[in-house]
Design a protein around this motif. Structure first.
Motif, mmCIF file in Angstrom:
data_model
loop_
_atom_site.group_PDB
_atom_site.id
_atom_site.type_symbol
_atom_site.label_atom_id
_atom_site.label_comp_id
_atom_site.label_asym_id
_atom_site.label_seq_id
_atom_site.Cartn_x
_atom_site.Cartn_y
_atom_site.Cartn_z
ATOM 1 N N GLN A 231 -61.667 68.927 -29.010
ATOM 2 C CA GLN A 231 -62.096 70.310 -29.225
ATOM 3 C C GLN A 231 -62.038 70.684 -30.698
ATOM 4 N N ALA A 232 -61.085 70.137 -31.438
ATOM 5 C CA ALA A 232 -61.027 70.402 -32.877
ATOM 6 C C ALA A 232 -62.272 69.852 -33.571
ATOM 7 N N ALA A 233 -62.728 68.690 -33.151
ATOM 8 C CA ALA A 233 -63.939 68.113 -33.748
ATOM 9 C C ALA A 233 -65.158 68.969 -33.426
ATOM 10 N N PHE A 234 -65.260 69.443 -32.192
ATOM 11 C CA PHE A 234 -66.405 70.285 -31.839
ATOM 12 C C PHE A 234 -66.345 71.632 -32.556
ATOM 13 N N GLU A 235 -65.164 72.096 -32.883
ATOM 14 C CA GLU A 235 -65.069 73.322 -33.676
ATOM 15 C C GLU A 235 -65.671 73.108 -35.064
ATOM 16 N N VAL A 236 -65.418 71.943 -35.651
ATOM 17 C CA VAL A 236 -66.027 71.620 -36.943
ATOM 18 C C VAL A 236 -67.544 71.579 -36.799
ATOM 19 N N ARG A 237 -68.034 70.929 -35.768
ATOM 20 C CA ARG A 237 -69.478 70.828 -35.571
ATOM 21 C C ARG A 237 -70.120 72.201 -35.365
ATOM 22 N N GLU A 238 -69.438 73.090 -34.652
ATOM 23 C CA GLU A 238 -69.990 74.416 -34.407
ATOM 24 C C GLU A 238 -69.977 75.270 -35.679
ATOM 25 N N ARG A 239 -68.943 75.089 -36.481
ATOM 26 C CA ARG A 239 -68.847 75.877 -37.714
ATOM 27 C C ARG A 239 -69.852 75.394 -38.756
ATOM 28 N N TRP A 240 -70.092 74.090 -38.782
ATOM 29 C CA TRP A 240 -71.046 73.521 -39.742
ATOM 30 C C TRP A 240 -72.057 72.665 -38.967
ATOM 31 N N PRO A 241 -73.035 73.286 -38.355
ATOM 32 C CA PRO A 241 -74.018 72.512 -37.579
ATOM 33 C C PRO A 241 -74.972 71.742 -38.488
ATOM 34 N N GLN A 242 -75.828 70.952 -37.876
ATOM 35 C CA GLN A 242 -76.857 70.183 -38.582
ATOM 36 C C GLN A 242 -76.244 69.242 -39.612
ATOM 37 N N GLY A 243 -75.298 68.453 -39.146
ATOM 38 C CA GLY A 243 -74.691 67.461 -40.020
ATOM 39 C C GLY A 243 -75.534 66.219 -40.149
ATOM 40 N N GLY A 244 -75.092 65.317 -41.010
ATOM 41 C CA GLY A 244 -75.792 64.066 -41.214
ATOM 42 C C GLY A 244 -75.565 63.101 -40.065
ATOM 43 N N ASP A 245 -76.490 62.163 -39.907
ATOM 44 C CA ASP A 245 -76.423 61.198 -38.818
ATOM 45 C C ASP A 245 -75.605 59.969 -39.194
ATOM 46 N N SER A 246 -74.968 59.395 -38.207
ATOM 47 C CA SER A 246 -74.353 58.080 -38.326
ATOM 48 C C SER A 246 -74.256 57.508 -36.919
ATOM 49 N N VAL A 247 -73.730 56.301 -36.814
ATOM 50 C CA VAL A 247 -73.694 55.594 -35.537
ATOM 51 C C VAL A 247 -72.254 55.230 -35.207
ATOM 52 N N GLY A 248 -71.896 55.425 -33.936
ATOM 53 C CA GLY A 248 -70.617 54.957 -33.421
ATOM 54 C C GLY A 248 -70.859 53.993 -32.278
ATOM 55 N N ILE A 249 -70.108 52.890 -32.271
ATOM 56 C CA ILE A 249 -70.301 51.868 -31.238
ATOM 57 C C ILE A 249 -68.934 51.565 -30.604
ATOM 58 N N PRO A 250 -68.492 52.422 -29.698
ATOM 59 C CA PRO A 250 -67.193 52.243 -29.049
ATOM 60 C C PRO A 250 -67.303 51.469 -27.741
ATOM 61 N N THR A 251 -66.208 51.385 -27.026
ATOM 62 C CA THR A 251 -66.185 50.623 -25.777
ATOM 63 C C THR A 251 -65.248 51.272 -24.770
ATOM 64 N N TRP A 252 -65.629 51.191 -23.495
ATOM 65 C CA TRP A 252 -64.731 51.623 -22.427
ATOM 66 C C TRP A 252 -63.652 50.587 -22.153
ATOM 67 N N PHE A 253 -63.757 49.404 -22.751
ATOM 68 C CA PHE A 253 -62.714 48.396 -22.601
ATOM 69 C C PHE A 253 -61.387 48.938 -23.127
ATOM 70 N N TYR A 254 -61.461 49.663 -24.244
ATOM 71 C CA TYR A 254 -60.286 50.346 -24.771
ATOM 72 C C TYR A 254 -60.332 51.802 -24.302
ATOM 73 N N GLY A 255 -60.011 52.001 -23.044
ATOM 74 C CA GLY A 255 -60.177 53.331 -22.464
ATOM 75 C C GLY A 255 -59.251 54.376 -23.030
ATOM 76 N N HIS A 256 -58.139 53.939 -23.633
ATOM 77 C CA HIS A 256 -57.228 54.916 -24.229
ATOM 78 C C HIS A 256 -57.800 55.498 -25.519
ATOM 79 N N GLU A 257 -58.864 54.891 -26.055
ATOM 80 C CA GLU A 257 -59.488 55.392 -27.280
ATOM 81 C C GLU A 257 -60.752 56.161 -26.920
ATOM 82 N N PRO A 258 -60.764 57.475 -27.064
ATOM 83 C CA PRO A 258 -62.000 58.219 -26.814
ATOM 84 C C PRO A 258 -62.981 58.030 -27.957
ATOM 85 N N PRO A 259 -64.254 58.263 -27.731
ATOM 86 C CA PRO A 259 -65.214 58.236 -28.836
ATOM 87 C C PRO A 259 -65.005 59.465 -29.712
#
Length: 375
Positions: A231-259
């Motif tokens: 929720q803290a990350a989404f607060e940043v996104r809502e306060r400063w919308p239209q950010g730059g693009d990048s790519v994340g490539i995570p895995t459900w294998f490490y389920g304790h790590e959220p994207p």
């Protein structure tokens, strides 16, 4: 000009309408479309040798396209994910429902729970669904990154918000993005999130990153509450919308790590080996390795192997950051340097003391001619 496989893929209703208007879907592959409102079109057009992957259709339309000789893979009910998905995920896709039900109610958490239930039961159907999904992710990732200059930023998930290391990784991501590179990470927390955050802030004035870092520091880690962290990350996104693009490539294998929520495009995999190889293979402009533990160490040598053998063509740059970490704490650098000696990759590896030195080192390695360094 001969059509490529991607030219024959239809992944949106807009694309469907454009192609169907010409009267033929012969040989096309349609991914995960709701075609229930396109029955008249399906009854009209030719669909011989078309493949419908997870597309919803009225029974009349489905019967007609099968009679034409099309191959129909119907949607799979009661899954928390779409195995035929034609596009990468967005943060909103994976974190849908976060505000109302917490992280446990999100598609990301539900997909991990499904994975936990099915990964060890030996069900060929479940393993097939995972494989189809992961292949769809790779296909969408190839389409997104075609022609892009990709720089990977690898590092540990334990790097906390509010630390100097996290701020440095964020500034690195911002500088790489502003230099025209596409930043790619493992898509998780820590150093990965920081680099994606930096790319997100790239179009904004410099002070925006400082303000975002202060806001995020109030929730430094994804434990004990992924909900608060996200929720803290989404607060940043809502306060400063239209950010730059990048790519994340995570895995459900490490389920304790959220994207993390700052990568605009997320290719999430069930198979970690497929994810790791795919991530590194797409970093055509090199990889910067920040301090990390076993996962980052694995990525260093997963990347070094094709550079050593030349199996992907010319070796790509590898920049290791933090001399003491990679020579004393986890001495990967001496082994990497010994491995590279006399090989074409020798002139494409570097060790730097600080994250601020990494972009300059990367530029030098990109400009260097592959081959052994001078004695």
């Amino acid at each position: 000009m001969t059509a490529t496989p991607h030219d024959r893929e239809i992944e949106s209703l807009e694309e469907f309408d454009h192609v169907a208007a010409r009267g033929s879907l012969v040989g096309y592959r349609l991914q995960s479309l709701d075609l229930t409102a396109r029955t008249a079109d399906l009854l009209r057009v030719e669909t011989t040798a078309a493949v419908f992957l997870g597309c919803r259709m009225e029974p009349e339309a489905a019967a007609k396209v099968r009679a034409d000789g099309a191959l129909v893979f119907p949607p799979v009910p009661d899954l928390p994910f779409d195995p035929y998905r034609g596009q990468l995920y967005s943060p909103d896709d994976l974190f849908a429902g976060l505000a109302d039900g917490g992280y446990e109610a999100t598609p990301d958490a539900l997909a991990y729970a499904w994975f936990q239930r099915t990964k060890a039961d030996g069900d060929i159907f479940a393993s097939m669904l995972r494989a189809v999904h992961d292949d769809a992710m790779s296909d969408a990732l190839d389409e997104l990154l075609a022609g892009a200059g990709v720089v990977g930023v690898m590092g540990g998930h334990a790097m906390g918000r509010g630390t100097d290391a996290y701020a440095g990784a964020a500034r690195l991501g911002r500088e790489l993005s502003r230099a025209g590179f596409t930043v790619a990470t493992g898509g998780g927390p820590g150093a990965m999130e920081a680099a994606n955050l930096g790319a997100y802030t790239a179009p904004h004035p410099d002070g925006m990153l400082d303000d975002a870092l202060l806001l995020l520091a109030k929730t430094p880690l994804f434990v004990p509450s992924v909900t608060d962290w996200a929720q803290a990350a989404f607060e940043v996104r809502e306060r400063w919308p239209q950010g730059g693009d990048s790519v994340g490539i995570p895995t459900w294998f490490y389920g304790h790590e959220p994207p993390n929520a700052f990568a605009g495009h997320i290719a999430k995999y069930f198979a970690n080996a497929t994810r790791e190889d795919g991530l590194l293979a797409r970093c055509d402009k090199g990889v910067i390795f920040l301090p990390g533990a076993a996962g980052t160490l694995q990525e260093i040598f997963d990347n070094a192997t094709p550079n050593y053998y030349g199996s992907r063509g010319e070796p790509t740059p590898m920049v290791l950051v933090n001399r003491s970490h990679w020579t004393e704490h986890l001495p990967a650098w001496p082994l990497l340097r010994s491995l590279a000696r006399g090989r074409s990759m020798e002139g494409r590896i570097a060790l730097v003391d600080s994250v601020e030195e990494a972009p300059g080192a990367l530029r030098r390695l990109l400009a260097a001619t592959p081959g052994p360094t001078a004695p």
